[in-house]
Design an enzyme around this catalytic site. Structure first.
Site, PDB file in Angstrom:
ATOM      1  N   ASP A   8       0.654  -1.378  -0.582  1.00 14.66           N
ATOM      2  CA  ASP A   8       0.073  -0.049   0.536  1.00 14.66           C
ATOM      3  C   ASP A   8       0.521   1.412   0.278  1.00 14.66           C
ATOM      4  O   ASP A   8       1.523   1.324   1.030  1.00 14.66           O
ATOM      5  CB  ASP A   8      -1.020  -0.731   1.282  1.00 14.66           C
ATOM      6  CG  ASP A   8      -1.591   1.268   1.425  1.00 14.66           C
ATOM      7  OD1 ASP A   8      -1.995   1.579   0.151  1.00 14.66           O
ATOM      8  OD2 ASP A   8      -1.980   1.735   2.059  1.00 14.66           O
ATOM      9  N   GLU A  67      -2.665  -2.116  -4.813  1.00 13.20           N
ATOM     10  CA  GLU A  67      -3.518  -1.018  -5.210  1.00 13.20           C
ATOM     11  C   GLU A  67      -3.633  -0.684  -6.849  1.00 13.20           C
ATOM     12  O   GLU A  67      -2.754   0.177  -7.001  1.00 13.20           O
ATOM     13  CB  GLU A  67      -4.139  -0.515  -4.017  1.00 13.20           C
ATOM     14  CG  GLU A  67      -5.562   0.238  -3.953  1.00 13.20           C
ATOM     15  CD  GLU A  67      -6.188   0.969  -3.244  1.00 13.20           C
ATOM     16  OE1 GLU A  67      -6.714   0.228  -2.286  1.00 13.20           O
ATOM     17  OE2 GLU A  67      -5.248   2.114  -2.702  1.00 13.20           O
ATOM     18  N   ASP A 139      -1.985   1.444   7.358  1.00 13.75           N
ATOM     19  CA  ASP A 139      -0.979   0.928   5.873  1.00 13.75           C
ATOM     20  C   ASP A 139      -1.032  -0.328   5.855  1.00 13.75           C
ATOM     21  O   ASP A 139      -1.031  -1.133   5.070  1.00 13.75           O
ATOM     22  CB  ASP A 139      -0.169   2.249   6.367  1.00 13.75           C
ATOM     23  CG  ASP A 139      -0.495   3.522   6.280  1.00 13.75           C
ATOM     24  OD1 ASP A 139      -0.968   3.703   5.370  1.00 13.75           O
ATOM     25  OD2 ASP A 139       0.046   4.085   7.064  1.00 13.75           O
TER      26      ASP A 139
END
Length: 172
Positions: A8, A67, A139
């Protein structure tokens, strides 16, 4: 078992999470955050690269799940996030690990059942699926969520992914 590292990316904090899996059986390996120091932006990019490289020197990963790119409201923030993402992914590629992308909406839908889930809902599911006690940064949990999403995406469509996640959670 195969291993997935979820990443992330962020320009100040980059989360990472590693899980092992066989089929839909998941096992937590490690997670954490790479925090950049108060330096110039370009030095922070080096911190991200070095941090991801260090994690991959300690753990072996078969694939990296990250992502997908999204449009932010602030173009400057979007560019910085893209550069941080690039630094993290360059470190992954230097280790010859395959990279796959999953959208934020897909990750939320797979784990919680709705693409509009909150970070707290996603974190709750991550901790339950991986049997993690205690506190965890968002996170790190977001990185683990991306890794879990990838595992459930390998052979199933989105509706059956969510059903599989829930089945595995309630089986415990």
């Amino acid at each position: 078992m195969k291993t997935v590292i979820g990443i992330d990316p962020g320009s100040r904090t980059t989360g990472y999470g590693l899980i092992a899996y066989k089929g839909t059986d998941l096992r937590y390996i490690a997670s954490g955050c790479i925090k950049t120091q108060q330096k110039s932006f370009f030095e922070r990019l080096r911190d991200i690269y070095d941090g991801v490289d260090l994690v991959l020197s300690e753990y072996t990963a078969d694939v990296c799940a990250v992502e997908g790119v999204f449009m932010a409201d602030n173009p400057n923030s979007a560019l910085k996030l893209g550069q941080a993402r690039g630094a993290a992914l360059a470190a992954v590629l230097s280790r010859e690990v395959t990279i796959v992308e999953h959208s934020a909406r897909q990750v939320k839908k797979v784990l919680v059942g709705t693409g509009k889930a909150t970070k707290q809902q996603v974190q709750y599911m991550v901790k339950n699926l991986l049997r993690i006690d205690g506190t965890m940064s968002t996170d790190a949990s977001d990185a683990l969520a991306i890794a879990i999403c990838h595992v459930y995406s390998i052979k199933t469509d989105t509706k059956s992914q969510h059903n599989t996640v829930l089945r595995d959670l309630y089986r415990r």
